[in-house]
Design an enzyme around this catalytic site. Structure first.
Site, PDB file in Angstrom:
ATOM      1  N   ARG A  47       0.796  -1.227   0.000  1.00  0.00           N
ATOM      2  CA  ARG A  47       0.000   0.000   0.000  1.00  0.00           C
ATOM      3  C   ARG A  47       0.830   1.279   0.000  1.00  0.00           C
ATOM      4  NH1 ARG A  47      -3.026  -3.349   1.420  1.00  0.00           N
ATOM      5  NH2 ARG A  47      -1.236  -4.045   2.584  1.00  0.00           N
TER       6      ARG A  47
ATOM      7  N   LYS B 297      25.778  -4.325  -1.478  1.00  0.00           N
ATOM      8  CA  LYS B 297      27.254  -4.321  -1.505  1.00  0.00           C
ATOM      9  C   LYS B 297      27.809  -3.662  -0.246  1.00  0.00           C
ATOM     10  CE  LYS B 297      27.294  -3.676  -6.529  1.00  0.00           C
ATOM     11  NZ  LYS B 297      27.568  -2.682  -7.583  1.00  0.00           N
TER      12      LYS B 297
ATOM     13  N   ARG C 192      11.401   3.917   3.545  1.00  0.00           N
ATOM     14  CA  ARG C 192      10.925   2.937   4.537  1.00  0.00           C
ATOM     15  C   ARG C 192      12.102   2.075   4.944  1.00  0.00           C
ATOM     16  NH1 ARG C 192       5.798  -0.996   4.782  1.00  0.00           N
ATOM     17  NH2 ARG C 192       4.897   1.012   5.286  1.00  0.00           N
TER      18      ARG C 192
ATOM     19  N   HIS D 205       5.128   6.163  11.656  1.00  0.00           N
ATOM     20  CA  HIS D 205       4.644   6.004  10.279  1.00  0.00           C
ATOM     21  C   HIS D 205       3.728   7.203   9.983  1.00  0.00           C
ATOM     22  CE1 HIS D 205       3.470   4.292   6.596  1.00  0.00           C
ATOM     23  NE2 HIS D 205       3.080   3.093   6.962  1.00  0.00           N
TER      24      HIS D 205
END
Ligand code: NCD
Length: 364
Positions: free
Chosen positions: A53, A82, A103, A131
């Site tokens: 979402r 890496k 995120r 959030h």
């Protein structure tokens, strides 16, 4: 609107929230007026953790504003695999993009990124911490469907320990009047102590309970959450708690006619499918409103001028003992602290800084 980054909801003043919401409402009513609002702008979406979402809604939000998007949904497909540091990734992509959406499983990652970025950084979820764009989504949903964020009884149900959407929502609701919280969770998934301290410091009425049925008739909003499997170190604890709350049609019979049932999604099994057709179940609408809220945010931030940030000191040893804090792995980060409700806390992840001898096993 003067904010530059959105790492937590507290980056917004009340005027910022009002202006963002007014703009979101206008976008919902007149989407055609915004199709070129981000023409020529580019967003970089860095998703170090799975998302459907949030990633899709940020992508479609930018597309609907006429802008473009690049990035990754799996860090293993980038130089992160890496061993590239967050700082280097951010310094590089902030040269390509007008806004960065990040995120991360690491708490405080967005705050860390904001120290090195020439362009605004938006936190799309940092571990179990915050959030804020889900909170914009949640507040937009309640405002749009209920007309006010004041005077309500809200039940937060499920994994309140690890659910970052809950932590963000509680901090945001501190600004509104006459809200009573029922914090419905198993004891071992109770809301963290620092959130209770926050609620006490802001005179937010709250009651911790384990039984959903008992409080159902009083609720104006029921905010269901999933048990956050990926944040458990002890799988036996996850097994003990999964399926502990399941909202059924039968339980809905005891609720108000005006109840809003919300969920940040994804759902696992905490809302039975039979509830989906109840008009009080608004979680799919909520996901759509989230796209409009993110359009409003992107329109505002993607046009900010580029500003090279001031150099920051180089850290040596992390002062925060939260094992999920970004400072534990990105050791060059300066050890920033700030006072939150009278306690010295990590400025990245918000955890209290306390002497080594007071650290409980689960914190190390
Ligand atoms: C939430 C998240 O990622 O924290 N989902 C979302 O962003 N819509 C909730 C969850 O994963 O349970």
């Amino acid at each position: 609107m003067s904010f530059r980054h959105l790492t937590q909801f507290d980056d917004l003043s009340m005027e910022d929230w009002d202006a963002l919401y007014q703009q979101t409402s206008d976008i919902m009513e007149h989407p055609e007026a915004y199709t070129d609002a981000c023409h020529g702008k580019v967003s970089c979406n860095l998703f170090y953790e799975p998302s459907t979402r949030t990633n899709f809604s940020f992508q479609t939000a930018m597309m609907r504003l006429g802008g473009n998007v690049f990035g990754f949904a799996d860090p293993n497909s980038s130089s992160v695999s890496k061993g590239e540091s967050l700082k280097d990734t951010i310094k590089m992509v902030s040269g390509y993009a007008d806004v960065i959406v990040l995120r991360s499983p690491k708490e405080g990652a967005a705050k860390a990124a904001s120290l090195y970025s020439d362009v605004p950084v938006i936190n799309a979820g940092d571990g179990g911490h915050m959030h804020p764009t889900q909170t914009l989504t949640d507040l937009t949903t309640i405002m749009h469907l209920r007309g006010s964020l004041d005077d309500m009884c809200i039940g937060l149900c499920g994994d309140l320990k690890n659910g970052r959407t809950v932590h963000s929502l509680v901090t945001a609701l501190a600004r509104f009047k006459n809200i009573k919280f029922y914090l419905i969770s198993p004891r071992e998934l109770a809301i963290p102590r620092y959130m209770i301290d926050y609620m006490n410091a802001h005179n937010m009425r709250h009651v911790e309970v384990t039984n959903l049925d008992a409080v159902m008739p009083q609720l104006d909003v029921l905010y269901m959450t999933r048990i956050q499997k990926e944040r458990f170190t002890d799988m036996a604890a996850y097994e003990r708690n999964r399926g502990v709350y399941i909202l059924t049609a039968n339980k809905m019979e005891h609720a108000k006619k005006s109840l809003l049932v919300m969920h940040p999604l994804p759902r696992v099994n905490e809302i039975a499918v039979e509830v989906d057709d109840d008009p009080r179940a608004v979680y799919f609408k909520q996901a759509r409103y989230g796209m409009f809220a993110r359009m409003s945010l992107l329109k505002t931030l993607a046009s900010r001028p580029r500003i090279e940030p001031d150099p920051v000191a180089i850290g040596e040893l992390p002062v925060c003992h939260n094992s999920r804090c970004i400072t534990q792995t990105e050791l060059y980060l300066p050890p920033l602290t700030e006072e939150i409700v009278g306690k010295e806390c990590c400025a990245y992840c918000g955890h209290e800084i306390y002497p080594m001898e007071n650290i409980a096993d689960e914190d190390v």
